[in-house]
Motif scaffolding. Sequence first.
Motif, PDB file in Angstrom:
ATOM      1  N   ALA A 116       0.729  -1.662   0.107  1.00 51.46           N
ATOM      2  CA  ALA A 116       0.023  -0.282  -0.199  1.00 51.46           C
ATOM      3  C   ALA A 116       0.515   1.362  -0.155  1.00 51.46           C
ATOM      4  N   VAL A 117       2.205   1.025   0.194  1.00 51.63           N
ATOM      5  CA  VAL A 117       3.035   2.654   0.520  1.00 51.63           C
ATOM      6  C   VAL A 117       4.021   2.203  -0.678  1.00 51.63           C
ATOM      7  N   ALA A 118       3.946   3.223  -1.663  1.00 56.77           N
ATOM      8  CA  ALA A 118       4.982   3.866  -2.289  1.00 56.77           C
ATOM      9  C   ALA A 118       6.295   4.158  -2.095  1.00 56.77           C
ATOM     10  N   THR A 119       6.256   4.983  -1.714  1.00 56.68           N
ATOM     11  CA  THR A 119       7.610   5.826  -1.565  1.00 56.68           C
ATOM     12  C   THR A 119       7.446   6.539   0.732  1.00 56.68           C
TER      13      THR A 119
ATOM     14  N   VAL B 281       4.324  10.218   3.488  1.00 55.61           N
ATOM     15  CA  VAL B 281       4.020   8.843   2.996  1.00 55.61           C
ATOM     16  C   VAL B 281       3.146   9.308   1.373  1.00 55.61           C
ATOM     17  N   THR B 282       3.834   8.453   0.061  1.00 59.15           N
ATOM     18  CA  THR B 282       3.111   8.207  -1.309  1.00 59.15           C
ATOM     19  C   THR B 282       2.309   7.077  -1.360  1.00 59.15           C
ATOM     20  N   TRP B 283       0.876   7.001  -0.912  1.00 60.34           N
ATOM     21  CA  TRP B 283       0.277   5.570  -1.755  1.00 60.34           C
ATOM     22  C   TRP B 283      -0.253   5.081  -2.580  1.00 60.34           C
ATOM     23  N   SER B 284       0.495   3.636  -2.348  1.00 58.46           N
ATOM     24  CA  SER B 284       0.356   2.968  -3.841  1.00 58.46           C
ATOM     25  C   SER B 284      -1.499   3.311  -4.740  1.00 58.46           C
ATOM     26  N   GLY B 285      -1.142   3.801  -5.905  1.00 57.01           N
ATOM     27  CA  GLY B 285      -2.384   3.822  -6.561  1.00 57.01           C
ATOM     28  C   GLY B 285      -3.699   3.305  -6.215  1.00 57.01           C
ATOM     29  N   LYS B 286      -2.933   1.494  -6.576  1.00 59.76           N
ATOM     30  CA  LYS B 286      -3.824   0.932  -5.780  1.00 59.76           C
ATOM     31  C   LYS B 286      -4.230   0.625  -4.609  1.00 59.76           C
ATOM     32  N   SER B 287      -4.159   0.477  -3.827  1.00 59.02           N
ATOM     33  CA  SER B 287      -4.793   0.682  -2.491  1.00 59.02           C
ATOM     34  C   SER B 287      -5.901   1.699  -1.843  1.00 59.02           C
ATOM     35  N   THR B 288      -6.612   0.729  -1.530  1.00 57.85           N
ATOM     36  CA  THR B 288      -8.030   1.139  -1.007  1.00 57.85           C
ATOM     37  C   THR B 288      -7.657   1.789   0.396  1.00 57.85           C
ATOM     38  N   ILE B 289      -8.866   2.901   1.208  1.00 51.58           N
ATOM     39  CA  ILE B 289      -9.330   3.489   2.408  1.00 51.58           C
ATOM     40  C   ILE B 289      -8.489   2.904   3.208  1.00 51.58           C
ATOM     41  N   ALA B 290      -9.318   1.207   3.515  1.00 54.31           N
ATOM     42  CA  ALA B 290      -9.374   0.589   3.879  1.00 54.31           C
ATOM     43  C   ALA B 290      -8.182   0.468   4.300  1.00 54.31           C
TER      44      ALA B 290
ATOM     45  N   ALA C 233      -5.288   0.503   7.485  1.00 52.50           N
ATOM     46  CA  ALA C 233      -5.050  -0.638   8.139  1.00 52.50           C
ATOM     47  C   ALA C 233      -3.307  -0.536   8.712  1.00 52.50           C
ATOM     48  N   THR C 234      -2.537   0.137   7.506  1.00 47.39           N
ATOM     49  CA  THR C 234      -1.729   0.478   7.437  1.00 47.39           C
ATOM     50  C   THR C 234      -0.357   2.104   8.638  1.00 47.39           C
ATOM     51  N   ILE C 235      -1.581   2.650   8.797  1.00 49.30           N
ATOM     52  CA  ILE C 235      -1.427   4.476   9.869  1.00 49.30           C
ATOM     53  C   ILE C 235      -1.393   3.282  11.151  1.00 49.30           C
ATOM     54  N   VAL C 236      -2.430   2.908  11.190  1.00 51.13           N
ATOM     55  CA  VAL C 236      -1.467   1.847  12.569  1.00 51.13           C
ATOM     56  C   VAL C 236      -0.437   1.915  13.618  1.00 51.13           C
ATOM     57  N   ASP C 237       0.223   1.805  12.664  1.00 54.37           N
ATOM     58  CA  ASP C 237       2.253   1.847  13.133  1.00 54.37           C
ATOM     59  C   ASP C 237       2.655   3.031  13.048  1.00 54.37           C
ATOM     60  N   PRO C 238       3.136   3.378  13.575  1.00 53.85           N
ATOM     61  CA  PRO C 238       3.628   4.397  13.231  1.00 53.85           C
ATOM     62  C   PRO C 238       5.205   4.711  12.521  1.00 53.85           C
ATOM     63  N   VAL C 239       6.346   6.131  12.146  1.00 53.82           N
ATOM     64  CA  VAL C 239       6.936   6.009  11.489  1.00 53.82           C
ATOM     65  C   VAL C 239       8.202   5.838  12.293  1.00 53.82           C
ATOM     66  N   LYS C 240       9.245   5.384  12.117  1.00 55.43           N
ATOM     67  CA  LYS C 240      10.302   5.262  13.713  1.00 55.43           C
ATOM     68  C   LYS C 240      11.719   5.496  13.126  1.00 55.43           C
ATOM     69  N   LEU C 241      11.544   7.080  13.542  1.00 61.02           N
ATOM     70  CA  LEU C 241      12.830   6.673  13.873  1.00 61.02           C
ATOM     71  C   LEU C 241      14.324   6.208  14.480  1.00 61.02           C
TER      72      LEU C 241
ATOM     73  N   VAL D 286       1.313   9.003  10.938  1.00 60.62           N
ATOM     74  CA  VAL D 286       1.224   9.083   9.989  1.00 60.62           C
ATOM     75  C   VAL D 286      -0.367   9.828   9.369  1.00 60.62           C
ATOM     76  N   GLY D 287      -0.741  10.270   9.003  1.00 59.54           N
ATOM     77  CA  GLY D 287      -2.011  10.775   8.834  1.00 59.54           C
ATOM     78  C   GLY D 287      -2.482   9.758   7.617  1.00 59.54           C
ATOM     79  N   LEU D 288      -3.760   9.905   6.532  1.00 58.91           N
ATOM     80  CA  LEU D 288      -4.681   9.222   5.971  1.00 58.91           C
ATOM     81  C   LEU D 288      -3.902   9.871   4.665  1.00 58.91           C
ATOM     82  N   ASP D 289      -3.737  11.142   4.687  1.00 57.77           N
ATOM     83  CA  ASP D 289      -2.979  11.702   3.493  1.00 57.77           C
ATOM     84  C   ASP D 289      -1.104  12.001   2.791  1.00 57.77           C
ATOM     85  N   GLY D 290      -1.307  11.245   3.826  1.00 60.83           N
ATOM     86  CA  GLY D 290      -0.006  10.648   3.547  1.00 60.83           C
ATOM     87  C   GLY D 290       1.094  11.501   5.114  1.00 60.83           C
ATOM     88  N   LYS D 291       0.628  12.891   5.266  1.00 58.60           N
ATOM     89  CA  LYS D 291       2.095  13.693   6.033  1.00 58.60           C
ATOM     90  C   LYS D 291       2.257  13.313   7.196  1.00 58.60           C
ATOM     91  N   TRP D 292       3.540  14.012   8.117  1.00 57.50           N
ATOM     92  CA  TRP D 292       3.996  12.882   9.567  1.00 57.50           C
ATOM     93  C   TRP D 292       4.766  14.099   9.375  1.00 57.50           C
TER      94      TRP D 292
END
Length: 291
Positions: free
Chosen positions: A194-197, A218-227, A231-239, A253-259
């Motif tokens: 679901a994550v492109a970059t 975070v840039t989402w894959s074009g084929k990924s769904t909202i669901a 589910a993916t953003i349950v886990d955070p970005v680890k620094l 991470v927000g649904l818009d991919g920003k963090w």
Amino acid sequence: TPKPVVTPKPVVTPKPVVTPKPVVTPKPVVTPKPVVTPKPVVTPKPVVTPMPAPMACDDEDKEHGTKYEGNEHDSSRGDDESRLMLSNPGKVVVHAGQPLRLGVAAFGDDRHIVMGLSDLPKDALFVEAYNTYLRVQQGIIVWTPPADTGGKTVKFKFCAKAHGSGKPDVHSDSRKVSVKVLPKLTTVMNPDPAVATNVMSSAVYNLELQKLDVSGQVTWSGKSTIAERTATIVDPVKLSDAYDAVALGAAKVGLDGKWSVSIPLPRASRPRVIDATFQGRVATQLVKKLY
């Protein structure tokens, strides 16, 4: 005198005639036909169109061309001519085995621009692309540093040439970019489809406030769904520190991919380079100091 009684002779039963068993003619042994092994179908190798070699960068003046040095104004240029310049991506850091996409843009001339590069590494690609958003021509390196480059610094030299409109060609100054290759990551990454970059846009340490401010996208894959994204953003970005993998903090991470996140850190613990890991996608960047 009576005649003696004559005992009749016993009737002898003839032995039955034994009918001989018919001779069975054995069936002929049929020799099976040899199995013919079909010849393997040879799949033809795909025809690989070789990438054109990039224009070589040379610091010497080009024949019949013009080269403008530095940023000083050249009084010999007419006002209708422009200076061809290259962007500066700054210092670049990447882990061995981690995909690198490094681009330099050319600007300052409205004519057709050709990008060049010297010393392209093995298994690296160099492509030219027009950035419609920035309206500039870019030269882009796509490369995954091999394990034996860990701990080394690889240098690239970009250049550009503008030509056409009946005017002399104009060559830019060369832009040298150093890429510091860190040792390969010890953990095995399994990127989420679901994550492109995952890109780190800013990493700044405030010396006065003693805190690390980091942000990214975070840039989402074009084929990924909202669901799937939810589910993916349950886990955070680890620094973490890119040199010793010491954990520094996490960012939601927000649904818009920003963090983004602000992490209090004493000066003694200030990292020079950090990794931002999200669902198997790692971004690496130098930390800038804010005085």
